[in-house]
Design a protein around this motif. Structure first.
Motif, short mmCIF file in Angstrom:
data_model
loop_
_atom_site.label_atom_id
_atom_site.label_comp_id
_atom_site.label_asym_id
_atom_site.label_seq_id
_atom_site.Cartn_x
_atom_site.Cartn_y
_atom_site.Cartn_z
N GLU A 2 0.86 -1.19 0.00
CA GLU A 2 0.00 0.00 0.00
C GLU A 2 0.89 1.24 0.00
N PHE A 3 0.47 2.25 -0.74
CA PHE A 3 1.27 3.47 -0.93
C PHE A 3 0.60 4.62 -0.19
N PHE A 4 1.30 5.20 0.80
CA PHE A 4 0.78 6.30 1.59
C PHE A 4 1.56 7.57 1.22
N LEU A 5 0.89 8.50 0.57
CA LEU A 5 1.53 9.73 0.09
C LEU A 5 1.47 10.80 1.16
N TYR A 6 2.62 11.41 1.43
CA TYR A 6 2.70 12.56 2.34
C TYR A 6 2.64 13.88 1.60
N GLY A 7 3.32 13.96 0.47
CA GLY A 7 3.31 15.22 -0.25
C GLY A 7 4.13 15.14 -1.53
N ILE A 8 3.85 16.09 -2.43
CA ILE A 8 4.60 16.25 -3.67
C ILE A 8 5.63 17.34 -3.44
N ASN A 9 6.89 16.97 -3.49
CA ASN A 9 7.95 17.93 -3.21
C ASN A 9 8.24 18.84 -4.39
N GLY A 10 8.17 18.31 -5.59
CA GLY A 10 8.47 19.14 -6.75
C GLY A 10 8.52 18.32 -8.02
N GLY A 12 3.51 24.73 -3.94
CA GLY A 12 2.89 25.94 -4.47
C GLY A 12 2.63 25.90 -5.95
N GLN A 13 3.08 24.86 -6.66
CA GLN A 13 2.93 24.83 -8.10
C GLN A 13 2.09 23.66 -8.59
N TRP A 14 2.04 22.57 -7.84
CA TRP A 14 1.33 21.37 -8.28
C TRP A 14 0.35 20.91 -7.22
N LYS A 53 11.69 14.82 -13.63
CA LYS A 53 11.77 14.06 -12.38
C LYS A 53 10.71 14.52 -11.41
N LEU A 54 9.96 13.56 -10.89
CA LEU A 54 8.95 13.83 -9.85
C LEU A 54 9.51 13.41 -8.50
N THR A 55 9.46 14.31 -7.52
CA THR A 55 9.94 14.01 -6.18
C THR A 55 8.75 13.98 -5.23
#
Length: 418
Positions: free
Chosen positions: A55-63, A197-199, A70-72
């Motif tokens: 299971e994948f638990f997302l905390y946040g999109i860094n950039g 702030g962008q995505w 590249k997606l971080t």
């Protein structure tokens, strides 16, 4: 009666009391007596595959790095499986039902990020512990900052969406030994923070599949760019500069300030594009609609400078415009339009127009012969100043229409994509 209840409570408390001795005996039995070896796949029948649920638990999109594509993201995985070699009977150890063991001391699937930017590295850290239940269920929660490859599609910048895959694979095992399955929660975004702030995250999904006999898990994140910054700082200034550029044709060509105004607006365009170049997608794989829009407006600006320079040269000529020039036809069309719009009362037009009650233009029957002669005379007496003014009038409205159509087309194309 109270004495019996007191004795019963003591007995129950003693029965479920778990001491350090119970934990030590359990660990001794598992790792010494039974000789648990983390190199052995945790199933008694080694011909059967080990099922791993993820299971994948997302905390946040860094950039999102648009140049490196590249997606971080910051996230953790809940990975659980049954380790038959770590099972025990709770009643033999003071009803001890679960223990926590360092991840380095037990068998773990060698799950790695397949589409990452760095070399393959194991998940988790030495300080992370895995929870082991008495029935052999192992729950492991490795926390990680994932740098995954994501192909950029900047066609609809700054209104685009990007679909990014995060692929996990059991690297050393084939599907007959270890297969990966999607857990109950799949992709969990409840703890995800909207700190970027962008995505912003639009949707997510996760699937399991097999590729050349190797089991894989793919978590897909669909992210959308927040366009407000680009609308205010890029699109709106370009539209305003385009309007200023079109109003070049409202300045008479025989006024010297016209060329200065035209060149100033064009230079403003050039300087502005230099400033915003860092904000535009720096990728050659796709051409953004916004870039095409900017090229159209810049082309109009360049054409305005060249046309203004030519008109400033010819506006002062004293002779009449030759019949074969298109400029003369444009001037005649403007005359007829002015005549139609002013009910025949135009000072510079000798031709007599008359508008009947239905609004149809016709010649006065009494003066038909004279009007025809005068019209022919008018066609041969159009000076360069009148021709230049007619061309300015035509260019002004043509470019206004082009600006409106191109702006609406850009916005509608992006709106349909969303």
């Amino acid at each position: 009666m109270k004495n019996y209840l007191f004795i019963f409570a003591i007995f129950i408390g003693y029965a479920y009391c778990q001491t350090d001795t119970d934990a030590k005996n359990l660990l001794t039995n598992l790792f010494t007596t039974q000789s648990y070896n983390k190199l052995v796949r945790p199933t008694r029948n080694q011909s059967e595959p080990t099922a791993i649920w993820i299971e994948f638990f997302l905390y946040g999109i860094n950039g999102f790095d648009e140049i490196q594509q590249k997606l971080t993201t910051t996230a953790y995985l809940e990975i659980y499986w049954y380790d038959e070699l770590l099972a025990w009977t709770p009643s033999s150890y003071g009803n001890l039902s679960d223990i926590f063991l360092p991840q380095e001391d037990i068998w773990r699937p060698d799950i790695a990020l397949e589409n990452g930017f760095k070399d393959l590295e194991s998940l988790g850290s030495k300080f992370i512990h895995a929870e082991v239940e008495h029935d052999g269920l192992v729950l492991w929660k490795p926390f990680h900052v994932f740098n995954s490859r994501c192909k950029l599609d900047s066609t609809y910048f700054p209104f685009e969406k990007q679909s990014c895959d995060i692929d996990f694979v059991a690297w050393a095992f084939d599907e007959s030994e270890v297969y990966l399955a999607v857990g109950t929660d799949g992709v969990n975004t409840e703890d995800a923070t909207d700190s970027n702030g962008q995505w912003e995250l639009v949707s997510s999904s996760i699937v399991s599949f097999s590729d050349e006999g190797v089991s894989q898990i793919r978590a897909t994140l669909v992210i959308k760019r927040k366009p407000l910054f680009f609308i205010i700082n890029i699109i709106l200034p370009i539209v305003l500069l385009s309007i200023l550029n079109i109003f070049t044709f409202q300045i008479p060509a025989d006024i010297g300030e016209r060329m200065g105004y035209t060149v100033t607006v064009w230079l403003s365009f050039a300087v502005f594009l230099t400033i915003i170049s860092a904000s535009l997608p720096q990728s050659s794989d796709t051409i953004p609609v916004l870039s095409i829009y900017i090229i159209i407006q810049l082309s109009i600006g360049t054409f305005s400078v060249l046309l203004s320079a030519w008109l400033s040269r010819i506006v002062g000529r004293a002779d009449d415009i030759p019949v074969y020039l298109l400029l003369k036809k444009v001037a005649l069309m403007k005359r007829r339009l002015q005549c139609a719009c002013s009910n025949g009362k135009v000072d510079n037009i000798v031709k007599h127009c008359k508008i009947d009650q239905n609004g149809d233009e016709h010649f006065n029957a009494k003066n038909e012969t004279d009007s025809t002669k005068r019209e022919k005379s008018d066609e041969s007496n159009i000076d360069w100043k009148e021709g230049v003014a007619a061309l300015d009038f035509t260019c002004f409205w043509i470019f206004i229409i082009v600006l409106i159509i191109s702006t609406l087309a850009m916005l509608m194309t992006s709106a349909l994509q969303n």
